[in-house]
Every structure is written in C-alpha cells, then in structure tokens.
Write a protein that holds these residues in place. Structure first.
Motif, PDB file in Angstrom:
ATOM      1  N   TYR A 189      25.934  35.040   8.948  1.00 22.60           N
ATOM      2  CA  TYR A 189      25.818  34.897   7.499  1.00 22.60           C
ATOM      3  C   TYR A 189      26.982  35.581   6.801  1.00 22.60           C
ATOM      4  CZ  TYR A 189      21.041  33.517   8.574  1.00 22.60           C
ATOM      5  OH  TYR A 189      19.938  32.877   9.082  1.00 22.60           O
ATOM      6  N   VAL A 191      28.416  36.958   3.125  1.00 15.92           N
ATOM      7  CA  VAL A 191      27.900  37.466   1.851  1.00 15.92           C
ATOM      8  C   VAL A 191      29.051  37.541   0.856  1.00 15.92           C
ATOM      9  CG1 VAL A 191      26.788  39.391   0.690  1.00 15.92           C
ATOM     10  CG2 VAL A 191      26.127  38.796   3.023  1.00 15.92           C
ATOM     11  N   ASN A 192      28.866  36.906  -0.279  1.00  7.33           N
ATOM     12  CA  ASN A 192      29.886  36.940  -1.328  1.00  7.33           C
ATOM     13  C   ASN A 192      29.608  38.126  -2.253  1.00  7.33           C
ATOM     14  OD1 ASN A 192      31.659  36.531  -3.435  1.00  7.33           O
ATOM     15  ND2 ASN A 192      31.339  34.331  -3.531  1.00  7.33           N
ATOM     16  N   ARG A 241      18.820  36.673   2.623  1.00  5.88           N
ATOM     17  CA  ARG A 241      18.387  35.963   1.398  1.00  5.88           C
ATOM     18  C   ARG A 241      19.285  36.334   0.216  1.00  5.88           C
ATOM     19  NH1 ARG A 241      12.852  35.002   2.556  1.00  5.88           N
ATOM     20  NH2 ARG A 241      12.736  33.779   0.638  1.00  5.88           N
ATOM     21  N   TRP A 242      20.561  36.522   0.502  1.00  2.18           N
ATOM     22  CA  TRP A 242      21.478  37.004  -0.530  1.00  2.18           C
ATOM     23  C   TRP A 242      21.558  36.053  -1.722  1.00  2.18           C
ATOM     24  CZ3 TRP A 242      23.327  41.165  -2.381  1.00  2.18           C
ATOM     25  CH2 TRP A 242      24.460  41.166  -3.189  1.00  2.18           C
ATOM     26  N   ASP A 243      21.653  34.755  -1.485  1.00  2.00           N
ATOM     27  CA  ASP A 243      21.741  33.786  -2.590  1.00  2.00           C
ATOM     28  C   ASP A 243      20.482  33.835  -3.456  1.00  2.00           C
ATOM     29  OD1 ASP A 243      24.228  32.990  -1.763  1.00  2.00           O
ATOM     30  OD2 ASP A 243      23.498  31.292  -0.587  1.00  2.00           O
ATOM     31  N   GLU A 244      19.353  34.011  -2.816  1.00  2.00           N
ATOM     32  CA  GLU A 244      18.096  34.101  -3.570  1.00  2.00           C
ATOM     33  C   GLU A 244      18.071  35.358  -4.434  1.00  2.00           C
ATOM     34  OE1 GLU A 244      13.317  34.546  -2.580  1.00  2.00           O
ATOM     35  OE2 GLU A 244      14.665  33.622  -1.104  1.00  2.00           O
ATOM     36  N   LEU A 246      20.720  36.868  -5.672  1.00  6.74           N
ATOM     37  CA  LEU A 246      21.652  36.671  -6.790  1.00  6.74           C
ATOM     38  C   LEU A 246      21.008  35.868  -7.910  1.00  6.74           C
ATOM     39  CD1 LEU A 246      25.097  35.971  -5.059  1.00  6.74           C
ATOM     40  CD2 LEU A 246      24.285  38.079  -6.120  1.00  6.74           C
ATOM     41  N   ARG A 247      20.198  34.878  -7.548  1.00  2.03           N
ATOM     42  CA  ARG A 247      19.498  34.097  -8.583  1.00  2.03           C
ATOM     43  C   ARG A 247      18.530  34.985  -9.363  1.00  2.03           C
ATOM     44  NH1 ARG A 247      19.663  30.015  -4.564  1.00  2.03           N
ATOM     45  NH2 ARG A 247      17.606  30.608  -3.777  1.00  2.03           N
ATOM     46  N   ASN A 250      20.636  37.224 -11.686  1.00  2.00           N
ATOM     47  CA  ASN A 250      21.182  36.462 -12.816  1.00  2.00           C
ATOM     48  C   ASN A 250      20.094  36.097 -13.813  1.00  2.00           C
ATOM     49  OD1 ASN A 250      23.929  36.400 -12.058  1.00  2.00           O
ATOM     50  ND2 ASN A 250      23.537  34.786 -10.573  1.00  2.00           N
TER      51      ASN A 250
END
Length: 432
Positions: A189, A191-192, A241-244, A246-247, A250
C-alpha cells in the motif's frame, strides 16, 4: 563509510551468490574471470563486512591486504556482513523491517540493498514499488509525529507510540496511541502524505487556520481509530484505510468551514439588520421633531381670524405658507435619504439572498425574517413620508382659505382695482 550501493555493485558482479546464513555468503570460481578481482576490491571498499577466508589457487590470502594475482585458476572466499548496523544490507524485506529500528520512527536509510530480492535504492530513487511504498509510510510516520500531542517511548526505546488527544468539552478528553509497525502486508500500500505536509507545524506562518485544522485532524484520527484497541493495529488500520480516513477528515473540515462560514454569514446578516434599522430609526427621529410644527402652524389660523386688517392677515398667511413650503421640502429631502437606505438594504442582503438555498435552515429563517421585517418598516415609513408631505401643506391651504373667506370683499375690490389699473396701463401702451 559503509556503502550498500557499492556492495550491490560488487555482489552483482560476483553473480549474486546465495547466502549461507542471513549475513554471510561463500563465493567459488573454478576458472579465471577478469571481473572477480575488481568486484572483490569493490567489496572491500564498500566496508559492509569482512572476509573470513580468501583462497586463491588453494593458498590463503591475507584479508587485510588482499593482493590478487593477475592470473589465477581458482578463487574462493567467505564474506560476512557487519552486524553493527553500519551497512544497510539485508537478506530481504523481512529482515529490513525487523532489524532497522529507525523505520518505526519514519527514518528510511538513504542506501539499501536487499540481497534476496536484488533491490537497491540510492538517495530518493526507489525503483521497486515496495520500497516506494515503504518510503511513503515512513513519510506518514514523520508527519504523524509532528501532529501528535506527544511521543511515548518505553522499554528502552523499543516502543515508539504517538499520542493523540481530542478534547471534548462534554465528555472529557479522548486519547489514543498509534505505534508505527510495518509488516510485509503494508508494503503493498502506498500512502499519499501531501495533505499532512500542509498541516506540519512549520507552516504556521503560511496558514492562520492551521491550529484548528490540526485539531480537526486529531479529532478525526481519534474518531476513525476508536474501534481498535491495540496501538499497532490502529496504525495498520490507518494505512490500509488511508483513503477512507482522508474522506472523513475532509468531511469534518468542510463541516467546520461551513459552520464558520454560516456563523460569519449570520453575524453579517445581524449587523446589516441592525445598521439598517438604526438608519431608519434616525430618520424617524429627525422627522418627528419637524412634524410638531404642523399643528403649531394651525394655531396661526386663530391669529389670522383676529387680525385687524387685511395687511396683517396677509403677512400671517405668507408666513404659514413659507413654513409649509420649507416643511414639505424637508420631508422630500428625508424621502431621498429613505430611498438611499432602502437601496443600501438591497445591496447588503442581495449576496445572502443569492446563497440562501445553501444556508442551513435556521439561517434561512433568520435571513427571511430580517428581510421581511425591514421591508415592512420601509413600507410604513414610506407611506408616512408621503402623508406628512401632504399634511405639511394643510396649514398653508387652511390659512389661504380662511384669509380669502374673511377678506373676500376687500380682495375682490383689490382685484378689480388691479384689473382696471392694468387695462389703463395696457391701453396707454397701445396708444403710444
């Protein structure tokens, strides 16, 4: 200084012999190869380990000097990697993650060579996707360390925990700990961390809202990780679950910004309403003092009725008429001011009326109520100004009417005399 890059170059030139143990390998060449000598010297220069034994044509060579003949028929040696940690050469990813303790603190060595995978990195170049992912996770750890309230290091530094606190005024403080721990699964994975770099403490001078945004990040992290009991599992869950996450952050940030924007809009509406109402109140106060002159002017009618002659009555009528004229013009000027106030109200509220559909329900109700109330006040005041301007002329009209009624005979005679005089004047003019 040890160089894993130079070791990789030499190791590849030697044909990448298999490791006998996790930190040593044996090399055997049974015929002359011109690349072996330079590779051995490069291995020495890499300073990543030591030679246990070097045999050339069956004769042992001093490992301290390593004099290699120009021609040989058999070359063999055993090389053991340093165990002091000076060289970042590992058997594979598993050994790297276990033995390189700095990774748990987000510090990835600049030069790495992984023997089994034949993966080498140098500086910022990470050609292997797993190394790129590992580098991104290390950057995440560094950013999280900057955002954490404090670091908890126990057991002689073997555990490195990042502590985050969310201060809830109603329920008290909520605290969670993240313990960075990277395994082979996480290397799949990436991570940004671009968002986190904007939240670093070094950006305080660039972003005046950074304190609140960092607080929102911490609160979001506490909310996101509250179901995980173990500090290591929390970190792993965050990476997976990094993208989750970030949502979630935000959304929380948008909610805060929207709330801040709506609160600001409510303050602007309240200030505009108060300002317009104050202007209307001042206008009414200015008029109220002048309106009292209308009934006072009517008192002069008594003086006109009691005047001893037509001259006195005429002077009184002229005075009342002049007063009515001044009053009417003053009210007309007040009406112009009233129109400017109405125009200002339209300008102040127009931008909010355009965005009323995106405002929350309580703000929409408040905005509509303010506009409706001000329009009602404007309507009443506008009609009052028209009525007052009309009433301002009543004393003059009444005075002229009373004067004409009392002195109708004198006025008629005067009118006749004026007409006769005019005819005589015009007659002489024509004769001439």
């Amino acid at each position: 200084m040890a160089s894993s890059v130079r070791f990789a170059k030499a190791y590849r030139a030697l044909g990448k012999p298999k490791l006998q143990t996790k930190s040593s390998f044996c090399f055997l060449a049974e015929q002359f190869n011109a690349e072996v000598g330079p590779a051995v010297l490069e291995l020495v220069a890499s300073q990543t380990g030591r030679f246990d034994e070097i045999l050339i044509d069956g004769k042992e060579i001093d490992a301290a000097t390593i004099e290699i003949p120009d021609v040989w028929s058999k070359f063999e040696f055993t090389y053991k990697l340093s165990s002091t940690g000076e060289a970042d050469v590992y058997q594979g990813f598993q050994q790297l993650l276990i033995e390189c303790k700095a990774i748990a603190r987000g510090k990835l060595p600049k030069e790495i060579y992984l023997i089994d995978e034949d993966v080498c990195s140098q500086g910022e170049e990470f050609l292997d996707s797993r190394l790129r992912n590992l580098n991104s996770i290390c950057q995440l750890i560094v950013c999280l360390a900057d955002l954490a309230h404090y670091h908890d290091e126990k057991l002689r530094g073997e555990e490195y925990k990042l502590i985050f606190v969310e201060d809830d005024g109603a329920k008290g403080a909520k605290t969670i700990a993240l313990q960075p721990s990277i395994d082979l699964e996480l290397l799949k994975y990436s991570v940004n961390s671009d968002l986190l770099t904007t939240l670093l403490e070094s950006n305080f001078d660039k972003n005046p809202h950074l304190v609140k945004e960092r607080s929102i990040f911490r609160a979001s992290l506490v909310e996101f990780s509250k179901d995980s009991a173990d500090a290591r599992e929390r970190f792993k869950f965050l990476v997976l679950r990094w993208d989750e996450f970030l949502r979630l952050y935000n959304n929380n940030l948008d909610t805060y910004l929207s709330g801040f924007s709506f609160h600001k809009a409510k303050q602007e509406v309240g200030s505009a309403e108060l300002s317009i109402a104050d202007q209307l109140s001042k206008l009414i106060s200015d008029i109220s003092g002048k309106v009292l002159s209308i009934p006072i002017s009517l008192v002069i009618l008594i003086a006109i009725a009691k005047a001893e002659n037509v001259f006195e009555s005429t002077i009184l009528v002229l005075g009342v008429t002049l007063t009515s004229f001044i009053m009417a013009e003053t009210i007309a000027a007040q009406r112009l001011q009233y129109k400017r106030i109405c125009h200002s109200r339209m300008l102040l509220f127009s931008s909010h009326e355009k965005k009323i559909e995106i405002y929350p329900e309580d703000l929409r109700v408040y905005l509509r109520s303010a506009i409706r109330g001000l329009k009602k006040n404007e309507g009443v005041l506008g009609r009052s100004l028209w009525a007052l301007r009309f009433l301002a002329w009543i004393p003059a009209i009444a005075a002229v009417s009373l004067h004409s009624f009392i002195y109708i005979n004198e006025l008629d005679a005067s009118w006749r005399n004026i007409m006769v005089a005019a005819q005589e004047l015009f007659g002489r003019t024509f004769c001439l």
